[in-house]
Design a protein around this motif. Sequence first.
Motif, mmCIF file in Angstrom:
data_model
loop_
_atom_site.group_PDB
_atom_site.id
_atom_site.type_symbol
_atom_site.label_atom_id
_atom_site.label_comp_id
_atom_site.label_asym_id
_atom_site.label_seq_id
_atom_site.Cartn_x
_atom_site.Cartn_y
_atom_site.Cartn_z
ATOM 1 N N UNK A 209 0.796 -1.475 -0.231
ATOM 2 C CA UNK A 209 0.334 -0.416 -0.060
ATOM 3 C C UNK A 209 1.315 1.148 -0.242
ATOM 4 N N UNK A 210 2.337 1.165 0.372
ATOM 5 C CA UNK A 210 2.700 1.988 0.188
ATOM 6 C C UNK A 210 3.507 3.088 -0.845
ATOM 7 N N UNK A 211 3.445 2.085 -1.746
ATOM 8 C CA UNK A 211 3.405 2.477 -3.130
ATOM 9 C C UNK A 211 2.385 3.822 -2.956
ATOM 10 N N UNK A 212 1.117 3.166 -3.332
ATOM 11 C CA UNK A 212 0.100 3.790 -3.891
ATOM 12 C C UNK A 212 -0.166 5.502 -2.886
ATOM 13 N N UNK A 213 0.166 5.385 -1.803
ATOM 14 C CA UNK A 213 0.659 6.728 -0.631
ATOM 15 C C UNK A 213 1.314 7.055 -0.872
ATOM 16 N N UNK A 214 2.472 6.722 -2.089
ATOM 17 C CA UNK A 214 3.276 7.908 -2.251
ATOM 18 C C UNK A 214 2.377 8.502 -3.518
ATOM 19 N N UNK A 215 1.846 7.598 -4.211
ATOM 20 C CA UNK A 215 1.581 8.228 -5.666
ATOM 21 C C UNK A 215 0.630 9.033 -4.888
ATOM 22 N N UNK A 216 -0.736 8.888 -4.225
ATOM 23 C CA UNK A 216 -0.983 10.035 -3.880
ATOM 24 C C UNK A 216 -0.643 11.081 -3.214
ATOM 25 N N UNK A 217 0.385 11.008 -2.162
ATOM 26 C CA UNK A 217 1.032 12.316 -2.148
ATOM 27 C C UNK A 217 1.710 13.482 -2.957
ATOM 28 N N UNK A 218 2.155 12.315 -3.741
ATOM 29 C CA UNK A 218 3.082 13.117 -4.824
ATOM 30 C C UNK A 218 3.027 13.989 -5.870
ATOM 31 N N UNK A 219 1.099 13.191 -6.470
ATOM 32 C CA UNK A 219 0.906 13.390 -7.945
ATOM 33 C C UNK A 219 -0.817 14.386 -7.047
ATOM 34 N N UNK A 220 -0.026 15.562 -7.330
ATOM 35 C CA UNK A 220 -1.442 16.565 -6.975
ATOM 36 C C UNK A 220 -3.120 16.332 -7.801
ATOM 37 N N UNK A 221 -2.602 16.008 -9.390
ATOM 38 C CA UNK A 221 -3.405 15.888 -9.758
ATOM 39 C C UNK A 221 -4.395 14.475 -10.656
ATOM 40 N N UNK A 222 -4.025 13.781 -9.369
ATOM 41 C CA UNK A 222 -5.105 12.358 -9.403
ATOM 42 C C UNK A 222 -6.129 12.065 -9.329
ATOM 43 N N UNK A 223 -6.744 11.995 -10.188
ATOM 44 C CA UNK A 223 -7.948 11.462 -10.337
ATOM 45 C C UNK A 223 -8.649 10.124 -10.309
ATOM 46 N N UNK A 224 -7.792 9.058 -11.525
ATOM 47 C CA UNK A 224 -8.534 7.119 -11.409
ATOM 48 C C UNK A 224 -7.701 7.517 -11.359
ATOM 49 N N UNK A 225 -7.713 6.068 -10.065
ATOM 50 C CA UNK A 225 -7.162 4.911 -9.628
ATOM 51 C C UNK A 225 -7.402 3.842 -9.961
ATOM 52 N N UNK A 226 -6.416 2.132 -10.208
ATOM 53 C CA UNK A 226 -7.179 1.011 -10.482
ATOM 54 C C UNK A 226 -5.976 0.887 -9.724
ATOM 55 N N UNK A 227 -5.735 -0.284 -8.651
ATOM 56 C CA UNK A 227 -4.488 -1.124 -8.358
ATOM 57 C C UNK A 227 -5.117 -2.204 -7.682
ATOM 58 N N UNK A 228 -3.524 -3.489 -7.919
ATOM 59 C CA UNK A 228 -3.847 -4.985 -7.364
ATOM 60 C C UNK A 228 -2.674 -4.771 -6.231
ATOM 61 N N UNK A 229 -2.889 -5.220 -4.908
ATOM 62 C CA UNK A 229 -1.766 -5.350 -4.489
ATOM 63 C C UNK A 229 -2.682 -6.766 -3.477
#
Length: 433
Positions: A209-229
């Motif tokens: 989950x840390x990879x997704x947390x990092x992207x959510x914090x570092x990419x302010x324009x992120x709108x869409x996520x599909x994440x298998x983990x």
Amino acid sequence: MHCRNLRELDLQESEVEDLSGHWLSHFPDSYTSLVSLNISCLVNEVSLSALERLLGRCPNLQTLRLNRAVLLDRLPNLLRRCPQLVELGTGVYSTEMRPEVFSNLEAAFSGCKQMKSLSGFWDVLPSYLPAVYPICSRLTSLNLSYATIQSSDLIKLISQCPNLLRLWVLDYIEDAGLFALAASCKDLRELRVFPSDPFGLEPNVALTEQGLVSVSEGCPKLQSVLYFCRQMSNAALNTIARSRPNLTRFRLCIIEPRTPDYLTLDPLDSGFGAIVEHCKDLQRLSLSGLLTDRVFEYIGTYGKKLEMLSVAFAGESDLGLHHVLSGCDNLRKLEIRDCPFGDKALLANAAKLETMRSLWMSSCSVSYGACKLLGQKMPRLNVEVIDERGSPDSRPESCPVDKLYIYRSIAGPRLDMPGFVWTMEDDSSLRLE
């Protein structure tokens, strides 16, 4: 060739029987209108000489997606004939490492001044990846969902793509690659991370989950996520929700069903609750992990703009489905699999179904009798029971159906149903009072 003004030929997900590979030669020499060509689904080789001639006489071609039978050493010749390309799907991206092939490839990519999107990359040989570096600064879309590229090589590639808006990638990217993505791609809007080994019992990559947390914090324009983990925590979901309230699509797929918060062993109710509470414009949501009826109460309370919801292996009772159908005002499409939802919530919220596009339920607790009642009560809906075990009339009406599909259609019940689909048509003699 009868379609002399054909602009787009897209064979995506098509079954094409082509024994000779020379069908491209049937385009006449006067044909010049092609704008988009997608042959990525073809299994057999195509005539590369015919393809080169076709590309060379279509000056407005913007999209080209090749199949994996097109070898890497032939790609430079193709690119030189259409330097105006905006989107490219490569064929197989490996061959014996030869300096002249690399030089030709790098020069051909350098000539594509309008290139914005790359995909394909089957069977990648990492040594050839730097050949695309000349165009990376212009790329806005990178689809590597078929590319088995390891994290270290992905990090080098992604660091060259500062203007990336969309990334589709296998979980080989790992947390380290997502950390690099968060640092390099500040304009990222969409991220999809697919599993490389979804049926493996043990993790084959270092993705958490840390990879997704990092992207959510570092990419302010992120709108869409599909994440298998394979693991998630309520704390991580809370961080994602508070970091990215602008999310409109959030699909989390924890590979093992009913997996709890790996830190506390609690259900993931509060984490998904935070997603729907803080992401006010959320339109699409997919749930996974250990979830109780409480998460559906959150969704019904806060998911007022939610249009599509996908649920599997979640909930405890009909109350969960009731919360969703009674609370989500804009819900258009609902997909449910392996949940304990049954007749009571479905029949009590039958009127809601007329405002939706469709409801799909598979391996739930809806009885055949309830499906018949629903067909009577809501004659404007198509209510279809799908059951390959045989006619549901051969079993008691209290038996659960295998699959239920409910949808609106102004054309009425369809007439092309296979033998294992039954329509619950209105019967005036059985109409509910």
